[in-house]
Motif scaffolding. Structure first.
Motif, mmCIF file in Angstrom:
data_model
loop_
_atom_site.group_PDB
_atom_site.id
_atom_site.type_symbol
_atom_site.label_atom_id
_atom_site.label_comp_id
_atom_site.label_asym_id
_atom_site.label_seq_id
_atom_site.Cartn_x
_atom_site.Cartn_y
_atom_site.Cartn_z
ATOM 1 N N ARG A 16 -41.890 -8.363 39.632
ATOM 2 C CA ARG A 16 -41.600 -7.856 38.296
ATOM 3 C C ARG A 16 -40.925 -8.943 37.470
ATOM 4 N NH1 ARG A 16 -37.987 -2.906 40.191
ATOM 5 N NH2 ARG A 16 -37.040 -4.728 41.205
ATOM 6 N N VAL A 17 -41.163 -8.915 36.169
ATOM 7 C CA VAL A 17 -40.584 -9.914 35.279
ATOM 8 C C VAL A 17 -39.063 -9.890 35.362
ATOM 9 C CG1 VAL A 17 -40.266 -10.525 32.848
ATOM 10 C CG2 VAL A 17 -42.540 -9.927 33.697
ATOM 11 N N ARG A 18 -38.470 -8.714 35.414
ATOM 12 C CA ARG A 18 -37.015 -8.606 35.408
ATOM 13 C C ARG A 18 -36.367 -9.207 36.645
ATOM 14 N NH1 ARG A 18 -36.336 -2.044 36.091
ATOM 15 N NH2 ARG A 18 -37.209 -1.854 38.200
ATOM 16 N N ASP A 19 -37.159 -9.463 37.687
ATOM 17 C CA ASP A 19 -36.619 -10.095 38.890
ATOM 18 C C ASP A 19 -36.413 -11.594 38.714
ATOM 19 O OD1 ASP A 19 -36.673 -7.655 40.224
ATOM 20 O OD2 ASP A 19 -38.735 -7.973 40.930
ATOM 21 N N TYR A 20 -36.954 -12.185 37.633
ATOM 22 C CA TYR A 20 -36.922 -13.633 37.469
ATOM 23 C C TYR A 20 -36.173 -14.100 36.224
ATOM 24 C CZ TYR A 20 -40.404 -13.390 41.123
ATOM 25 O OH TYR A 20 -41.041 -13.132 42.302
ATOM 26 N N VAL A 21 -35.867 -13.206 35.324
ATOM 27 C CA VAL A 21 -35.109 -13.593 34.131
ATOM 28 C C VAL A 21 -33.620 -13.383 34.378
ATOM 29 C CG1 VAL A 21 -37.019 -13.054 32.579
ATOM 30 C CG2 VAL A 21 -35.344 -11.283 33.119
ATOM 31 N N PRO A 22 -32.752 -14.189 33.721
ATOM 32 C CA PRO A 22 -31.302 -13.987 33.869
ATOM 33 C C PRO A 22 -30.896 -12.645 33.258
ATOM 34 C CG PRO A 22 -31.759 -15.609 32.162
ATOM 35 C CD PRO A 22 -33.067 -15.308 32.827
ATOM 36 N N ARG A 23 -30.372 -11.756 34.077
ATOM 37 C CA ARG A 23 -30.184 -10.368 33.646
ATOM 38 C C ARG A 23 -29.195 -10.233 32.497
ATOM 39 N NH1 ARG A 23 -29.849 -6.068 38.301
ATOM 40 N NH2 ARG A 23 -31.899 -7.041 38.520
ATOM 41 N N ARG A 24 -27.990 -10.793 32.644
ATOM 42 C CA ARG A 24 -26.970 -10.619 31.605
ATOM 43 C C ARG A 24 -27.390 -11.283 30.294
ATOM 44 N NH1 ARG A 24 -21.534 -12.645 34.372
ATOM 45 N NH2 ARG A 24 -23.019 -14.192 35.133
ATOM 46 N N THR A 25 -27.954 -12.465 30.393
ATOM 47 C CA THR A 25 -28.401 -13.159 29.187
ATOM 48 C C THR A 25 -29.529 -12.403 28.506
ATOM 49 O OG1 THR A 25 -27.794 -15.287 30.179
ATOM 50 C CG2 THR A 25 -29.282 -15.335 28.288
ATOM 51 N N THR A 26 -30.453 -11.860 29.290
ATOM 52 C CA THR A 26 -31.557 -11.096 28.718
ATOM 53 C C THR A 26 -31.048 -9.856 28.001
ATOM 54 O OG1 THR A 26 -33.037 -11.880 30.475
ATOM 55 C CG2 THR A 26 -33.734 -9.944 29.228
ATOM 56 N N HIS A 27 -30.074 -9.172 28.592
ATOM 57 C CA HIS A 27 -29.488 -7.996 27.936
ATOM 58 C C HIS A 27 -28.839 -8.387 26.613
ATOM 59 C CE1 HIS A 27 -29.127 -5.662 32.010
ATOM 60 N NE2 HIS A 27 -30.367 -5.696 31.533
ATOM 61 N N LEU A 28 -28.153 -9.531 26.606
ATOM 62 C CA LEU A 28 -27.526 -10.000 25.371
ATOM 63 C C LEU A 28 -28.582 -10.319 24.317
ATOM 64 C CD1 LEU A 28 -25.113 -10.984 23.694
ATOM 65 C CD2 LEU A 28 -25.303 -13.196 24.869
ATOM 66 N N LEU A 48 -36.738 -18.872 33.232
ATOM 67 C CA LEU A 48 -35.515 -19.193 32.502
ATOM 68 C C LEU A 48 -35.825 -19.948 31.218
ATOM 69 C CD1 LEU A 48 -32.378 -19.259 32.459
ATOM 70 C CD2 LEU A 48 -32.529 -21.450 33.690
ATOM 71 N N ALA A 49 -36.782 -20.876 31.292
ATOM 72 C CA ALA A 49 -37.162 -21.640 30.096
ATOM 73 C C ALA A 49 -37.780 -20.735 29.032
ATOM 74 C CB ALA A 49 -38.144 -22.752 30.474
ATOM 75 N N ILE A 50 -38.611 -19.784 29.452
ATOM 76 C CA ILE A 50 -39.215 -18.857 28.503
ATOM 77 C C ILE A 50 -38.140 -17.982 27.873
ATOM 78 C CG2 ILE A 50 -40.854 -16.971 28.203
ATOM 79 C CD1 ILE A 50 -42.175 -19.627 28.739
ATOM 80 N N THR A 51 -37.189 -17.539 28.685
ATOM 81 C CA THR A 51 -36.092 -16.722 28.159
ATOM 82 C C THR A 51 -35.286 -17.502 27.131
ATOM 83 O OG1 THR A 51 -35.927 -15.553 30.287
ATOM 84 C CG2 THR A 51 -34.061 -15.354 28.787
ATOM 85 N N ALA A 52 -35.033 -18.776 27.417
ATOM 86 C CA ALA A 52 -34.285 -19.613 26.471
ATOM 87 C C ALA A 52 -35.064 -19.812 25.175
ATOM 88 C CB ALA A 52 -33.965 -20.963 27.115
ATOM 89 N N ALA A 53 -36.379 -19.972 25.289
ATOM 90 C CA ALA A 53 -37.206 -20.132 24.084
ATOM 91 C C ALA A 53 -37.137 -18.873 23.224
ATOM 92 C CB ALA A 53 -38.649 -20.440 24.476
ATOM 93 N N ALA A 77 -26.857 -22.251 21.181
ATOM 94 C CA ALA A 77 -26.448 -23.445 21.922
ATOM 95 C C ALA A 77 -26.929 -23.379 23.361
ATOM 96 C CB ALA A 77 -24.928 -23.589 21.855
ATOM 97 N N TRP A 78 -26.797 -22.207 23.985
ATOM 98 C CA TRP A 78 -27.273 -22.053 25.364
ATOM 99 C C TRP A 78 -28.784 -22.246 25.443
ATOM 100 C CZ3 TRP A 78 -30.767 -18.470 27.303
ATOM 101 C CH2 TRP A 78 -30.920 -18.484 28.694
ATOM 102 N N SER A 79 -29.505 -21.688 24.492
ATOM 103 C CA SER A 79 -30.963 -21.795 24.507
ATOM 104 C C SER A 79 -31.409 -23.248 24.387
ATOM 105 C CB SER A 79 -31.566 -20.967 23.367
ATOM 106 O OG SER A 79 -31.264 -19.599 23.522
ATOM 107 N N LEU A 80 -30.800 -23.982 23.450
ATOM 108 C CA LEU A 80 -31.153 -25.391 23.292
ATOM 109 C C LEU A 80 -30.820 -26.188 24.547
ATOM 110 C CD1 LEU A 80 -29.999 -26.043 19.610
ATOM 111 C CD2 LEU A 80 -32.339 -26.187 20.487
ATOM 112 N N THR A 81 -29.648 -25.921 25.121
ATOM 113 C CA THR A 81 -29.244 -26.628 26.337
ATOM 114 C C THR A 81 -30.201 -26.352 27.477
ATOM 115 O OG1 THR A 81 -26.917 -26.517 25.681
ATOM 116 C CG2 THR A 81 -27.376 -26.944 28.003
ATOM 117 N N THR A 82 -30.619 -25.107 27.619
ATOM 118 C CA THR A 82 -31.509 -24.735 28.703
ATOM 119 C C THR A 82 -32.899 -25.342 28.545
ATOM 120 O OG1 THR A 82 -30.322 -22.628 28.934
ATOM 121 C CG2 THR A 82 -32.485 -22.767 29.954
ATOM 122 N N ILE A 83 -33.382 -25.401 27.327
ATOM 123 C CA ILE A 83 -34.696 -26.004 27.082
ATOM 124 C C ILE A 83 -34.673 -27.502 27.351
ATOM 125 C CG2 ILE A 83 -36.422 -26.530 25.303
ATOM 126 C CD1 ILE A 83 -35.728 -23.847 24.018
#
Length: 232
Positions: A67-79, A166-171, A218-224
């Motif tokens: 499942r997608v939710r198993d691979y994305v950062p949970r707390r960041t995705t909720h935010l 994680l990269a897709i989430t940051a984008a 800032a987090w998104s840019l750093t992660t990318i």
């Protein structure tokens, strides 16, 4: 990684080109924000699409569907989901409150009547400005969701799968936080320009939202740019 850098560079160039063509209506800077976000998302998605499939012996896998939710950062995705909802709510609210400018262009200014006097301020993030923001958010969200589903289903090692998710989430975070920061900033500036009682108080309510968006951006840019530094 080169595709991600190219997406950021293309986004910066597109944002500069759009902002430099501002005709005095405030369109340049506000339209530059979704242009940058879409280019950044396109770079990350292109990099993921160009990632070759794993080579080597075929390995067995469990029967539990990934499942997608198993691979994305949970707390960041909720935010990010909360910020996306806040952006939509802010643009819709601004559209309801917006007024036409002196040339009849709907949704560009904010008018308020206090003590028998009407005051108009702008630019105000009504649909004149917010429409492209919502359109870019819808387009980018659909593209990122499709890419995440592709990552979850495509054969790959677990850690590379998580890194790409994680990269897709940051984008997507960049696509959400950048216009949220711009929209709250412009809305707060317009509210502070009103002399009506309570307008400035409403403006200060937007400050925590803007700070949260700035942190996420800032987090998104750093992660990318540096994926290892952005993990959390």
């Amino acid at each position: 990684m080169y595709a991600r850098w190219a997406g950021l560079a293309a986004g910066a160039a597109a944002a500069w080109a759009v902002a430099s063509r501002d005709d005095g209506l405030g369109i340049g800077i506000l339209y530059a924000i979704p242009a940058f976000g879409l280019c950044a998302v396109a770079g990350v998605l292109l990099g993921d699409a160009l990632t070759p499939p794993p080579r080597g012996p075929i390995r067995s896998a469990g029967l539990t569907p990934r499942r997608v939710r198993d691979y994305v950062p949970r707390r960041t995705t909720h935010l990010l989901v909360a910020q996306a909802l806040a952006l939509i709510a802010l643009v819709v609210t601004a559209a309801v409150m917006a007024s036409p400018d002196d040339q009849g262009r709907a949704g560009r200014t904010l008018s308020a009547t206090c003590q028998g006097m009407t005051q108009t301020v702008g630019p105000w993030p009504g649909l004149f400005y917010g429409g492209p923001v919502l359109a870019s958010l819808a387009l980018g969200t659909a593209a990122c969701a499709w890419s995440l589903r592709r990552i979850a289903r495509r054969p790959s090692e677990e850690q590379p799968r998580r890194d790409r998710a994680l990269a897709i989430t940051a984008a997507w975070g960049l696509l959400v936080s950048t216009p949220l920061l711009g929209t709250t900033t412009f809305a707060a500036g317009s509210l502070l320009g009103l002399d009506c009682m309570g307008a400035s108080g409403s403006a200060w309510i937007l400050v925590p939202v803007a700070l949260s968006a700035a942190s996420t951006m800032a987090w998104s840019l750093t992660t990318i740019v540096a994926p290892r530094a952005g993990r959390r």
